[in-house]
Write an enzyme that holds these catalytic residues in place. Structure first.
Site, PDB file in Angstrom:
ATOM      1  N   ARG A  74       0.889  -1.052  -0.059  1.00 52.48           N
ATOM      2  CA  ARG A  74       0.021  -0.022  -0.098  1.00 52.48           C
ATOM      3  C   ARG A  74       0.937   1.180   0.036  1.00 52.48           C
ATOM      4  O   ARG A  74       2.051   1.121  -0.151  1.00 52.48           O
ATOM      5  CB  ARG A  74      -0.986  -0.003   1.209  1.00 52.48           C
ATOM      6  N   LEU A  80       9.912  -7.190   8.826  1.00 55.89           N
ATOM      7  CA  LEU A  80      10.948  -6.374   9.156  1.00 55.89           C
ATOM      8  C   LEU A  80      11.462  -6.549  10.606  1.00 55.89           C
ATOM      9  O   LEU A  80      12.306  -5.898  11.090  1.00 55.89           O
ATOM     10  CB  LEU A  80      10.754  -5.154   8.598  1.00 55.89           C
ATOM     11  N   ASN A  83      11.567   0.924   1.881  1.00 52.95           N
ATOM     12  CA  ASN A  83      10.408   2.144   1.888  1.00 52.95           C
ATOM     13  C   ASN A  83       9.738   1.704   3.059  1.00 52.95           C
ATOM     14  O   ASN A  83       9.208   2.935   3.844  1.00 52.95           O
ATOM     15  CB  ASN A  83       9.611   1.657   0.589  1.00 52.95           C
ATOM     16  N   SER A 121      12.236  10.785   5.777  1.00 54.09           N
ATOM     17  CA  SER A 121      11.222  11.704   6.191  1.00 54.09           C
ATOM     18  C   SER A 121      11.782  13.141   6.800  1.00 54.09           C
ATOM     19  O   SER A 121      12.786  13.153   7.226  1.00 54.09           O
ATOM     20  CB  SER A 121      10.655  11.077   7.703  1.00 54.09           C
ATOM     21  N   TYR A 136      10.407   8.458  16.310  1.00 49.64           N
ATOM     22  CA  TYR A 136      10.341   8.520  15.063  1.00 49.64           C
ATOM     23  C   TYR A 136      11.361   9.378  14.300  1.00 49.64           C
ATOM     24  O   TYR A 136      11.925   8.902  13.366  1.00 49.64           O
ATOM     25  CB  TYR A 136       8.815   9.073  14.211  1.00 49.64           C
TER      26      TYR A 136
HETATM   27  P1  NAI Z   1       1.878   3.046   5.151  1.00 45.51           P
HETATM   28  O1  NAI Z   1       1.637   2.960   6.558  1.00 45.51           O
HETATM   29  O2  NAI Z   1       0.759   3.153   4.050  1.00 45.51           O
HETATM   30  O3  NAI Z   1       2.820   1.889   4.512  1.00 45.51           O
HETATM   31  C1  NAI Z   1       3.858   1.440   5.230  1.00 45.51           C
HETATM   32  C2  NAI Z   1       4.420   0.090   4.870  1.00 45.51           C
HETATM   33  O4  NAI Z   1       5.588  -0.472   5.407  1.00 45.51           O
HETATM   34  C3  NAI Z   1       3.311  -0.702   4.450  1.00 45.51           C
HETATM   35  O5  NAI Z   1       3.083  -1.698   3.347  1.00 45.51           O
HETATM   36  C4  NAI Z   1       3.516  -1.730   5.791  1.00 45.51           C
HETATM   37  O6  NAI Z   1       2.913  -3.187   5.666  1.00 45.51           O
HETATM   38  C5  NAI Z   1       5.030  -1.665   5.857  1.00 45.51           C
HETATM   39  N1  NAI Z   1       5.432  -2.324   7.112  1.00 45.51           N
HETATM   40  C6  NAI Z   1       5.580  -1.574   8.130  1.00 45.51           C
HETATM   41  N2  NAI Z   1       6.065  -2.354   9.238  1.00 45.51           N
HETATM   42  C7  NAI Z   1       6.441  -3.667   8.610  1.00 45.51           C
HETATM   43  C8  NAI Z   1       7.048  -4.527   9.072  1.00 45.51           C
HETATM   44  N3  NAI Z   1       7.248  -4.839  10.456  1.00 45.51           N
HETATM   45  N4  NAI Z   1       7.438  -5.821   8.204  1.00 45.51           N
HETATM   46  C9  NAI Z   1       7.243  -5.394   6.940  1.00 45.51           C
HETATM   47  N5  NAI Z   1       6.576  -4.248   6.280  1.00 45.51           N
HETATM   48  C10 NAI Z   1       6.247  -3.081   7.262  1.00 45.51           C
HETATM   49  O7  NAI Z   1       2.838   4.256   4.983  1.00 45.51           O
HETATM   50  P2  NAI Z   1       3.427   5.176   3.743  1.00 45.51           P
HETATM   51  O8  NAI Z   1       3.008   6.377   3.961  1.00 45.51           O
HETATM   52  O9  NAI Z   1       3.247   4.460   2.528  1.00 45.51           O
HETATM   53  O10 NAI Z   1       4.891   5.058   4.221  1.00 45.51           O
HETATM   54  C11 NAI Z   1       6.110   4.568   3.539  1.00 45.51           C
HETATM   55  C12 NAI Z   1       7.447   5.220   3.918  1.00 45.51           C
HETATM   56  O11 NAI Z   1       7.289   6.593   3.983  1.00 45.51           O
HETATM   57  C13 NAI Z   1       7.714   5.104   5.432  1.00 45.51           C
HETATM   58  O12 NAI Z   1       8.943   4.722   5.791  1.00 45.51           O
HETATM   59  C14 NAI Z   1       7.235   6.086   6.010  1.00 45.51           C
HETATM   60  O13 NAI Z   1       7.895   6.608   7.195  1.00 45.51           O
HETATM   61  C15 NAI Z   1       7.699   7.439   4.990  1.00 45.51           C
HETATM   62  N6  NAI Z   1       6.998   8.534   5.242  1.00 45.51           N
HETATM   63  C16 NAI Z   1       5.776   8.674   5.005  1.00 45.51           C
HETATM   64  C17 NAI Z   1       5.186   9.838   5.133  1.00 45.51           C
HETATM   65  C18 NAI Z   1       3.634  10.128   5.045  1.00 45.51           C
HETATM   66  O14 NAI Z   1       3.093  11.205   5.230  1.00 45.51           O
HETATM   67  N7  NAI Z   1       2.827   9.158   4.423  1.00 45.51           N
HETATM   68  C19 NAI Z   1       6.011  11.093   5.568  1.00 45.51           C
HETATM   69  C20 NAI Z   1       7.246  10.974   5.474  1.00 45.51           C
HETATM   70  C21 NAI Z   1       7.759   9.620   5.440  1.00 45.51           C
END
Ligand code: NAI
Length: 246
Positions: free
Chosen positions: A15, A65, A91, A143, A156
């Site tokens: 996602r 992870l 990611n 981030s 974080y």
């Molecule tokens: P999201 O919550 O929609 O997706 C996060 C993804 O990481 C998901 O696919 C989830 O299954 C995976 N994930 C989390 N924990 C896991 C684990 N223990 N093992 C395997 N997979 C795991 O978040 P989003 O927004 O797509 O985030 C992606 C990246 O972008 C992250 O690193 C987040 O910190 C970073 N980010 C997001 C921002 C936002 O506003 N959405 C802002 C700045 C950075």
């Protein structure tokens, strides 16, 4: 087709930003090993659709992870699928907000486990099979929280700051192998992570954003495409901010 004949490993593909990077890379000719924590029928259906639409190879590998043994197993599966990797996108990440005095050491550890140590571990493993001397790419999704250091981000923000610092160190160590290592630091992005962020924090972030809106996942994916492509062959150790000017 900026990534033709390249094989990419992307974590957190099911996602949000990871899913958008997956789609963008497939559209651009890459074969992708999509790493997910859980397999679902819905994700499988989307993947089947993409492989037909883009005539690309997608393999799904499931591992958590948070668990080093699972990362090791996931890596062995990745290696079996493709003994040569050109691109790694770290990611996956978790969000966490609480005031410092309300944040247990256990929480600190679990945030760092996913946002930092899992990346160290997977990167160390993938480096054994990454193609050397051919401008392979490692991209870390950090981030801008790393710089903002806002209230409630005691776990974080440092986890992402560590990732930015790691990116720079690794870029220096990998330079002689022609492996480019860069980071992307998004601001607010319209994903589940944002939806789970308190409204007050979202409003605060938007008030500091000159473009006055959150990014869409594709805005980050487009930068991840550029950094993975040959167009970025002389860029390494950098952080590209996708923050709407924040
Ligand atoms: P999201 O919550 O929609 O997706 C996060 C993804 O990481 C998901 O696919 C989830 O299954 C995976 N994930 C989390 N924990 C896991 C684990 N223990 N093992 C395997 N997979 C795991 O978040 P989003 O927004 O797509 O985030 C992606 C990246 O972008 C992250 O690193 C987040 O910190 C970073 N980010 C997001 C921002 C936002 O506003 N959405 C802002 C700045 C950075």
């Amino acid at each position: 087709m900026l990534l033709k004949n390249k094989t990419a490993v992307i974590t957190g593909c099911n996602r949000g930003i990871g899913f958008s990077i997956l789609e963008t890379y497939l559209k651009n000719g890459a074969n992708v090993i999509a790493c997910v924590r859980n397999k679902s029928d819905l994700f499988r259906d989307k993947i089947d659709l993409f492989s037909k639409k883009f005539e690309a190879k997608v393999n799904v590998v499931k591992f958590n992870l948070e668990n080093e043994e699972e990362i090791e197993k996931g890596f062995l599966e990745i290696k079996k699928i493709s003994p040569k990797i050109d691109i790694l996108v770290n990611n996956a990440g978790i969000n966490q907000m609480s005031l410092f005095q309300m944040t247990t050491l256990k929480t600190f550890r679990s945030v760092f486990d996913v946002n930092f140590f899992s990346i160290v571990s997977l990167t160390q493993k993938i480096l054994k099979i990454i193609v050397k001397k051919n401008n392979s790419k490692i991209i870390n999704i950090a981030s801008n929280a790393a710089d903002l250091s806002s209230q409630g981000r005691a776990a974080y923000a440092p986890s992402k700051a560590a990732l930015l610092s790691f990116t720079k160190v690794l870029s220096k160590e990998m330079g002689s192998y022609s492996i480019n290592v860069n980071a992307i630091a998004p601001g607010l992005v319209n994903t589940d992570m944002m939806k789970n962020t308190p409204q007050k924090a979202i409003e605060e972030a938007l008030s500091m954003t000159p473009l006055k809106k959150a990014a869409e996942p594709i805005d980050v994916a487009n930068v991840a495409l550029f950094l993975a492509s040959d167009q970025a062959n002389h860029i390494s150790g950098e952080t590209i901010y996708v923050t709407g000017g924040m």
